[in-house]
Design a protein around this motif. Structure first.
Motif, PDB file in Angstrom:
ATOM      1  N   VAL A  75       0.839  -1.195   0.000  1.00  0.00           N
ATOM      2  CA  VAL A  75       0.000   0.000   0.000  1.00  0.00           C
ATOM      3  C   VAL A  75       0.877   1.249   0.000  1.00  0.00           C
ATOM      4  CG1 VAL A  75      -1.659   1.331   1.363  1.00  0.00           C
ATOM      5  CG2 VAL A  75      -2.005  -1.122   1.032  1.00  0.00           C
ATOM      6  N   GLU A  76       1.905   1.214   0.834  1.00  0.00           N
ATOM      7  CA  GLU A  76       2.844   2.336   0.915  1.00  0.00           C
ATOM      8  C   GLU A  76       3.495   2.598  -0.451  1.00  0.00           C
ATOM      9  OE1 GLU A  76       3.896   4.078   3.884  1.00  0.00           O
ATOM     10  OE2 GLU A  76       5.039   5.362   2.503  1.00  0.00           O
ATOM     11  N   SER A  77       3.957   1.532  -1.070  1.00  0.00           N
ATOM     12  CA  SER A  77       4.616   1.680  -2.359  1.00  0.00           C
ATOM     13  C   SER A  77       3.633   2.164  -3.429  1.00  0.00           C
ATOM     14  CB  SER A  77       5.255   0.357  -2.771  1.00  0.00           C
ATOM     15  OG  SER A  77       5.843   0.490  -4.036  1.00  0.00           O
ATOM     16  N   TYR A  78       2.399   1.657  -3.375  1.00  0.00           N
ATOM     17  CA  TYR A  78       1.372   2.090  -4.329  1.00  0.00           C
ATOM     18  C   TYR A  78       1.146   3.596  -4.218  1.00  0.00           C
ATOM     19  CZ  TYR A  78      -3.236   2.616  -6.532  1.00  0.00           C
ATOM     20  OH  TYR A  78      -4.280   3.024  -7.318  1.00  0.00           O
TER      21      TYR A  78
ATOM     22  N   LEU B  19      -8.833   9.507   5.717  1.00  0.00           N
ATOM     23  CA  LEU B  19      -7.410   9.179   5.898  1.00  0.00           C
ATOM     24  C   LEU B  19      -6.614  10.352   5.328  1.00  0.00           C
ATOM     25  CD1 LEU B  19      -7.796   5.516   4.664  1.00  0.00           C
ATOM     26  CD2 LEU B  19      -7.393   6.228   7.025  1.00  0.00           C
ATOM     27  N   ASN B  20      -6.116  11.202   6.223  1.00  0.00           N
ATOM     28  CA  ASN B  20      -5.580  12.483   5.765  1.00  0.00           C
ATOM     29  C   ASN B  20      -4.095  12.497   5.414  1.00  0.00           C
ATOM     30  OD1 ASN B  20      -8.067  13.778   5.853  1.00  0.00           O
ATOM     31  ND2 ASN B  20      -7.869  14.086   8.058  1.00  0.00           N
ATOM     32  N   SER B  21      -3.411  11.401   5.654  1.00  0.00           N
ATOM     33  CA  SER B  21      -2.010  11.334   5.255  1.00  0.00           C
ATOM     34  C   SER B  21      -1.703   9.886   4.902  1.00  0.00           C
ATOM     35  CB  SER B  21      -1.114  11.784   6.413  1.00  0.00           C
ATOM     36  OG  SER B  21      -1.244  10.880   7.489  1.00  0.00           O
ATOM     37  N   MET B  22      -0.567   9.683   4.272  1.00  0.00           N
ATOM     38  CA  MET B  22      -0.192   8.305   3.932  1.00  0.00           C
ATOM     39  C   MET B  22       0.003   7.508   5.212  1.00  0.00           C
ATOM     40  SD  MET B  22       2.211   8.582   0.614  1.00  0.00           S
ATOM     41  CE  MET B  22       1.812   9.646  -0.748  1.00  0.00           C
ATOM     42  N   LYS B  23       0.478   8.203   6.232  1.00  0.00           N
ATOM     43  CA  LYS B  23       0.692   7.530   7.515  1.00  0.00           C
ATOM     44  C   LYS B  23      -0.649   7.041   8.075  1.00  0.00           C
ATOM     45  CE  LYS B  23       2.965   9.359  11.322  1.00  0.00           C
ATOM     46  NZ  LYS B  23       3.784  10.507  11.771  1.00  0.00           N
TER      47      LYS B  23
ATOM     48  N   ASP C 240      -0.432  19.008  -7.728  1.00  0.00           N
ATOM     49  CA  ASP C 240       0.684  19.331  -6.836  1.00  0.00           C
ATOM     50  C   ASP C 240       0.771  18.326  -5.675  1.00  0.00           C
ATOM     51  OD1 ASP C 240      -1.298  20.104  -5.066  1.00  0.00           O
ATOM     52  OD2 ASP C 240      -0.985  22.240  -5.360  1.00  0.00           O
ATOM     53  N   CYS C 241      -0.241  17.465  -5.562  1.00  0.00           N
ATOM     54  CA  CYS C 241      -0.220  16.366  -4.588  1.00  0.00           C
ATOM     55  C   CYS C 241       0.089  16.827  -3.156  1.00  0.00           C
ATOM     56  CB  CYS C 241       0.798  15.301  -4.997  1.00  0.00           C
ATOM     57  SG  CYS C 241       0.344  14.435  -6.488  1.00  0.00           S
ATOM     58  N   LYS C 242      -0.452  17.963  -2.771  1.00  0.00           N
ATOM     59  CA  LYS C 242      -0.201  18.415  -1.405  1.00  0.00           C
ATOM     60  C   LYS C 242      -1.256  17.832  -0.474  1.00  0.00           C
ATOM     61  CE  LYS C 242       2.147  22.676  -2.612  1.00  0.00           C
ATOM     62  NZ  LYS C 242       1.933  24.099  -2.901  1.00  0.00           N
ATOM     63  N   MET C 243      -0.855  16.816   0.266  1.00  0.00           N
ATOM     64  CA  MET C 243      -1.830  16.137   1.131  1.00  0.00           C
ATOM     65  C   MET C 243      -2.335  17.063   2.229  1.00  0.00           C
ATOM     66  SD  MET C 243      -0.921  12.126   1.343  1.00  0.00           S
ATOM     67  CE  MET C 243      -2.591  11.736   1.826  1.00  0.00           C
ATOM     68  N   GLN C 244      -1.451  17.946   2.710  1.00  0.00           N
ATOM     69  CA  GLN C 244      -1.876  18.842   3.787  1.00  0.00           C
ATOM     70  C   GLN C 244      -2.922  19.852   3.306  1.00  0.00           C
ATOM     71  OE1 GLN C 244       1.059  18.642   2.417  1.00  0.00           O
ATOM     72  NE2 GLN C 244       1.886  20.656   1.948  1.00  0.00           N
ATOM     73  N   GLU C 245      -2.953  20.104   1.991  1.00  0.00           N
ATOM     74  CA  GLU C 245      -3.983  20.996   1.450  1.00  0.00           C
ATOM     75  C   GLU C 245      -5.155  20.198   0.884  1.00  0.00           C
ATOM     76  OE1 GLU C 245      -2.228  23.737  -1.343  1.00  0.00           O
ATOM     77  OE2 GLU C 245      -0.865  24.559   0.169  1.00  0.00           O
ATOM     78  N   GLY C 246      -5.074  18.914   1.013  1.00  0.00           N
ATOM     79  CA  GLY C 246      -6.173  18.057   0.564  1.00  0.00           C
ATOM     80  C   GLY C 246      -6.181  17.788  -0.925  1.00  0.00           C
ATOM     81  N   SER C 247      -5.106  18.145  -1.614  1.00  0.00           N
ATOM     82  CA  SER C 247      -5.156  17.928  -3.064  1.00  0.00           C
ATOM     83  C   SER C 247      -4.799  16.493  -3.447  1.00  0.00           C
ATOM     84  CB  SER C 247      -4.298  18.953  -3.818  1.00  0.00           C
ATOM     85  OG  SER C 247      -2.965  18.876  -3.435  1.00  0.00           O
ATOM     86  N   LEU C 248      -4.408  15.692  -2.467  1.00  0.00           N
ATOM     87  CA  LEU C 248      -4.245  14.251  -2.716  1.00  0.00           C
ATOM     88  C   LEU C 248      -4.840  13.512  -1.520  1.00  0.00           C
ATOM     89  CD1 LEU C 248      -2.977  12.034  -4.531  1.00  0.00           C
ATOM     90  CD2 LEU C 248      -0.944  12.184  -3.122  1.00  0.00           C
ATOM     91  N   ARG C 249      -5.803  12.631  -1.789  1.00  0.00           N
ATOM     92  CA  ARG C 249      -6.495  11.951  -0.697  1.00  0.00           C
ATOM     93  C   ARG C 249      -6.689  10.474  -1.049  1.00  0.00           C
ATOM     94  NH1 ARG C 249      -9.902  16.598  -1.699  1.00  0.00           N
ATOM     95  NH2 ARG C 249     -11.634  15.340  -2.446  1.00  0.00           N
ATOM     96  N   PHE C 250      -6.669   9.655  -0.017  1.00  0.00           N
ATOM     97  CA  PHE C 250      -6.858   8.219  -0.240  1.00  0.00           C
ATOM     98  C   PHE C 250      -8.020   7.694   0.590  1.00  0.00           C
ATOM     99  CE2 PHE C 250      -2.333   9.039  -0.949  1.00  0.00           C
ATOM    100  CZ  PHE C 250      -2.142   8.458  -2.192  1.00  0.00           C
ATOM    101  N   GLU C 251      -8.710   6.707   0.030  1.00  0.00           N
ATOM    102  CA  GLU C 251      -9.702   5.950   0.793  1.00  0.00           C
ATOM    103  C   GLU C 251      -9.380   4.481   0.560  1.00  0.00           C
ATOM    104  OE1 GLU C 251     -13.206   9.178  -0.086  1.00  0.00           O
ATOM    105  OE2 GLU C 251     -13.632   7.057  -0.472  1.00  0.00           O
ATOM    106  N   ALA C 252      -9.446   3.695   1.629  1.00  0.00           N
ATOM    107  CA  ALA C 252      -9.061   2.290   1.493  1.00  0.00           C
ATOM    108  C   ALA C 252     -10.265   1.380   1.658  1.00  0.00           C
ATOM    109  CB  ALA C 252      -7.997   1.958   2.529  1.00  0.00           C
ATOM    110  N   SER C 253     -10.301   0.297   0.864  1.00  0.00           N
ATOM    111  CA  SER C 253     -11.277  -0.789   1.085  1.00  0.00           C
ATOM    112  C   SER C 253     -10.488  -1.980   1.568  1.00  0.00           C
ATOM    113  CB  SER C 253     -11.954  -1.200  -0.214  1.00  0.00           C
ATOM    114  OG  SER C 253     -12.684  -0.169  -0.717  1.00  0.00           O
ATOM    115  N   ILE C 254     -10.884  -2.482   2.719  1.00  0.00           N
ATOM    116  CA  ILE C 254     -10.098  -3.542   3.336  1.00  0.00           C
ATOM    117  C   ILE C 254     -10.980  -4.752   3.647  1.00  0.00           C
ATOM    118  CG2 ILE C 254      -8.684  -4.116   5.367  1.00  0.00           C
ATOM    119  CD1 ILE C 254      -8.180  -0.976   5.460  1.00  0.00           C
ATOM    120  N   SER C 255     -10.457  -5.920   3.322  1.00  0.00           N
ATOM    121  CA  SER C 255     -11.155  -7.148   3.739  1.00  0.00           C
ATOM    122  C   SER C 255     -10.102  -8.188   4.106  1.00  0.00           C
ATOM    123  CB  SER C 255     -12.047  -7.659   2.609  1.00  0.00           C
ATOM    124  OG  SER C 255     -11.266  -8.067   1.514  1.00  0.00           O
TER     125      SER C 255
END
Lengths: 478, 494
Positions: free
Chosen positions: A167-170, A218-222, A185-200
């Motif tokens: 997931v990290e590498s992706y 999920l507001n950061s990669m961490k 610009d992929c600035k996560m702190q400005e919300g221009s890059l965001r992730f949502e995960a589906s987990i099973s």
């Protein structure tokens, strides 16, 4: 029981176009609330959307970079749901004919290459932002529509990831692609890059997918990694107790590092998708597609592989250099002047990058240009200056932006290769340090280092260290 | 004939030649509005002060010999679902009561560029949903020919105003017949242009893939004049089309000899009132005299048109009307707790029954599990209906039919029967589904002396041909010159 975690990611990236997706308003981040709005992005009665061609092309570029099949006929759809930050109470998105489908992206997981399939890439409009007043007991909320209508790219992966490393590498690989293609610009702190995960989870060795849970906020990669670990543990515990996993959407609480149920599948919204009648379908021909394709630069994954193979760089060096496109470009620019990959790599990674970080500058905005770095490396390789002196020259270059040759000339830093002169200095040092010479002769090897140091000091570091070593050994060891 | 009874084209030349002043015209028009408005209730809002001011400016410019626009000094009324920066735009809905848009619709800008005088905004069925103007959230407009009858709808205010000579021309919108049907019921001319011919930017959307703005006028020449102003490409409307706009006035007198007129058998089946049928037959005789060829044709999918229309239009409407939520503008309920409650109460209190009914029908048709069976299937049948027309136009130059199966009906007569009301548009709906242009012209009267309209349909972007065909009839007849018995003195205090 031992479980395998199965993860798919939905990525939202705001495209860095100058204007919004359907109107001429600015997309600039951080402006006074509701200062970048117009009747169109406020969803006033009677307004109509007009497609931003640049945004559409950026989306196509990413779809192509992710090896998607481009739908020759693509269309936009209305996705209906009520929320105060959504001006029309429907979002113009894509559902029936996504721009790109069935792609993939290669990721490197601790040295192993893995292919993650991309379900689709589509373009949609961003919503506004709710602001909840901090005062106690406030019975209202405010809405800032500056962000409403900013072009948003959605990239949906298949559930192909099996570990946090994957997931990290992706996430990192995708981020780099978006940066390399210069669409966001992929600035996560400005919300221009965001992730949502589906987990099973599923029992290790079985094929059938378990019930999946979506994690939002999920507001950061961490937090993606933390949220994923938390969810895998939560599901494993439930399964171990013989319970079933409810298909639901959960919200990640970053402060308390846990997730809470937001809604169950039964409560899921019916988005009532239907084709947006205010926009025409977009027909994409080969010509347009190849035009866009030609604007895609070599992508980080391929570039890293090439750096390793062609320039014989280590995995670490190649990764560092390809981390950012500007860095790799700088490197290759230097190489076009002289063919010394390892030297350039070291200077860029160790020195230039540090300087750039200290000054919070892009590497291209430093006073040292590729041509000058190449000249510096050349003077070292030709033995004109020593690498110690080179560090001094570099520091001067960073300060003044002067050419290395000029600095070497001005400061008289040219390396001394005159054997006669070096011998005379050695003789002087031997004469004034008889005890050290004695020690060396008795077998104390580091006594030699002391003497070399003395000679270097006497010549202000300009003596050719290799020559000093040779001559000294000859003199005292003979 | 008094000045107020003249056509726009007639007074246009008088204003430009300074024979009359626009300001005098506007003043006497407002005097008449004061006399008849109580009876017909055509307007939601009028702006006398601004109209007088604008008229004075135009007069000055003409006096100075400046070049003026195509509609210089002509009073025009605009349906109240078309955005005007200076005047409220309510869509006859409480949810937009007092709402003043921050921008002008494309066609309002065009009217202003051509120096028209916008006198006010006309009444309609709420959000243009209806065929009688009874669904207005504010008032019921009456038919000048019989005040107990509806003017048709949804552009009933515009039609009534033109018929009663309180506007020289008016703009309406037509989603399933909302220009043509009230034009027919009020004895005036109404044009629904080709989908994409007139920009929809600033028209409050009802059924986005069906809506078109068009003229309601006293005669065909005026319709051509207003079409000249509003037609054309607009980069703000992605569905507007870059087809050159012809000169609609040039050659309007062209001969129709040899023209092939198609008569669709499906349009003369059950539900057509006999005196309407008779009047239409008489109208066709006029054309025969002019040397046309009458050809029987079939539009086999006609029977599905109303069903398809109410799925497509309502689906689009349910989405288009989602934005009226009380968050940013318009009505917001005062007694709500929390955001969901605010949405429901605002919409429950703001929308009328017909609008709610259509929103529910539309949402149902789009909901998960029903989309394929309703919306998708309706879209496919829509294509078949369009194909019917394409096939027909291989054989004929235009298609003629009644505009409405019945003349104006009594107020309240159909109000409680939505299905029967929906059938009022049975002849007009197919043109919207196919995107083709249509015109309704006055062609006679019923036994009760209510106007009857003849509908003429043509291929995409053939408005010019339609106007020529319509003008040929108008030149041979005087139905368009007949005036409703709106006797001002007898009406006062009525």
């Amino acid at each position: 029981m031992e479980y395998e975690v199965v993860v798919g990611l939905e990525t939202h990236a705001e495209l860095s176009t100058i204007t919004k997706l359907f109107c001429g308003c600015s997309t600039k981040f951080g402006a006074e609330p509701n200062s970048q709005v117009c009747p169109v992005c406020l969803g006033m009665p009677g307004v109509l959307p007009v497609m931003n061609k640049k945004a559409f092309e950026s989306a196509m570029k990413v779809a192509l970079a992710l090896n998607c099949t481009i739908n020759k006929f693509t269309n936009f759809d209305r996705k209906s749901y009520y929320y105060p930050d959504l001006p029309k109470n429907y979002q113009i998105s894509q559902n029936y004919y996504n721009l790109g489908v069935d792609g993939y992206m290669n990721i490197d997981v601790n040295g192993t290459i893995k292919k993650v399939r991309i379900h689709n890439v589509h373009l949609e409009e961003e919503a506004g932002k709710l602001i909840h007043p901090e005062e106690v007991g406030a019975n209202y909320s405010l809405v800032d529509f500056n962000r409403a209508g900013v072009p948003l790219l959605e990239i949906v992966s298949q559930p192909d990831m099996r570990s946090t490393d994957e997931v990290e590498s992706y996430m990192q690989t995708l981020r780099k692609i978006l940066l390399y293609t210069e669409v966001s610009d992929c600035k996560m702190q400005e919300g221009s890059l965001r992730f949502e995960a589906s987990i099973s989870l599923r029992e290790k060795g079985t094929e059938k997918l378990g019930n999946r849970v979506e994690i939002k906020n999920l507001n950061s990669m961490k937090s993606v990694i933390k949220g994923m670990e938390y969810e895998a543990k939560r599901q494993a515990e439930l399964l171990d107790r013989g319970e079933t996993i409810a298909r639901e959407t959960r919200l990640w609480d970053e402060v308390n590092e846990r997730s809470e149920r937001m809604r169950s599948k039964e409560e899921a919204q019916d988005y009532r998708y239907f084709p947006e009648p205010d926009l025409l379908p977009v027909l994409i021909d080969e010509k347009w597609m190849s035009e866009i394709k030609s604007t895609i630069p070599e992508l980080p994954f391929d570039r890293r592989q090439r750096f390793m193979e062609v320039f014989k760089l280590s995995d670490y060096d190649a990764s560092c250099l390809t981390e950012e496109k500007v860095l790799a470009d700088f490197f290759e620019y230097c190489l076009s002047i002289s063919d010394r990959p390892k030297a350039f790599c070291n200077w860029i990674i160790n020195d230039l990058l540090r300087e750039a970080k200290d000054r919070k500058l892009d590497i291209y905005n430093l006073p040292i240009k590729p041509k000058q770095l190449a000249a510096l490396v050349e003077t070292i390789e030709r033995g004109i200056i020593s690498s110690t002196i080179a560090k001094e020259v570099f520091s001067e270059m960073i300060l003044t932006g002067k050419d290395p040759q000029k600095i070497i000339e001005e400061k008289k830093l040219v390396q001394i290769n005159d054997e006669g002169f070096i011998e005379s200095v050695i003789d002087k040092m031997i004469a004034s340090n008889p005890n050290v010479v004695e020690d060396y002769k008795k077998g104390k090897k580091n006594a030699l280092a002391f003497l070399i140091g003395q000679v270097m000091k006497e010549t202000k570091g300009k003596a050719n260290p290799k020559l000093v070593n040779e001559l000294l050994v000859k003199k005292v060891g003979g | 004939m008094s000045l107020l009874q003249s056509t726009a084209y007639q007074i246009k030349n008088k204003i430009i030649s300074r024979e009359i002043k626009s300001v005098d015209l506007v003043s006497s028009l407002f005097t008449r509005i004061k006399h008849v408005e109580n009876n017909i209730q055509a307007f939601i809002v009028t702006d006398e002060k601004k109209a007088i001011h604008d008229a004075i400016e135009i007069d000055k410019r003409i006096e100075r010999g400046e070049e003026v626009g195509l509609l210089a000094g002509i009073p025009v009324a605009v349906k109240d679902n078309i955005c005007t920066k200076s005047l409220p735009t309510t869509c006859a809905s409480k949810i937009l009561q007092n709402f003043i848009p921050p921008y002008d619709a494309f066609i309002v800008r065009r009217l202003k560029e051509e120096d028209a005088i916008i006198i006010g905004k006309t009444n309609l069925d709420e959000f243009a949903m209806g065929s009688s103007t009874e669904n207005s959230g504010f008032k019921i407009t009456r038919n000048p020919w019989n005040l107990e009858c509806v003017p048709g709808g949804s552009s009933g205010g515009s039609a009534s105003a033109v018929a009663a000579d309180v506007a020289y021309m008016a703009l309406g919108s037509d989603t399933g017949g909302s220009i043509r049907q009230p034009a027919a019921l009020c004895g005036i001319v109404g044009v629904k242009p080709t989908y994409g011919r007139v920009s929809r930017y600033g028209l409050v959307a009802f059924g986005s893939s069906l809506d078109q703005i068009g003229p309601l006028t006293k005669d065909v020449r005026d319709a051509a004049l207003l079409m000249q102003v509003i037609a054309g490409y607009d980069s703000c409307d992605s569905t507007s089309v870059k087809v050159p706009v012809p000169d609609y006035m040039e050659g309007i007198e062209s001969d129709v000899k040899g023209l092939r007129i198609g008569i669709p058998k499906e349009y003369f089946a059950t539900g057509l009132k006999s005196d309407v049928h008779t009047v239409i037959k008489d109208a066709l005789k006029v054309y025969k005299r002019l040397g046309v060829e009458i050809i029987d044709i079939s539009l086999p999918h006609t029977e599905y048109a109303v069903a398809v229309y109410y799925i497509v239009a309502n689906a689009e409407a349910s989405s288009n009307l989602a934005r009226y939520d009380g968050v940013r503008y318009g009505y917001r309920s005062n007694n709500a707790q929390g955001v969901i409650d605010m949405y429901s109460k605002t919409r429950a209190e703001g929308f009328g029954n017909e609008v709610k009914r259509r929103i529910m029908l539309g949402n149902y048709a789009l909901s998960s599990g029903y989309y394929d069976a309703y919306y998708l299937k309706a879209s496919r049948v829509r294509t078949l209906i369009k194909n019917d027309f394409d096939a027909a136009f291989e054989k004929v130059d235009c298609i003629m039919s009644p505009t409405s199966p019945v003349p104006a009906f009594k107020i309240g007569e159909r109000a409680n029967n939505p299905l029967e009301m929906y059938l009022s548009d049975i002849y007009t709906i197919p043109a919207n589904l196919a995107g083709i242009p249509g015109i309704s012209i006055p062609c006679g009267f019923s036994k009760e002396h209510l106007p009857i309209g003849l509908q003429i349909l043509a291929k995409h972007f053939e408005e010019k041909k339609l106007l020529q065909i319509a003008y040929a009839f108008e030149r041979e007849t005087d139905f368009h010159l007949k005036k409703p018995p709106l006797n001002v003195s007898s009406l006062q205090g009525a």
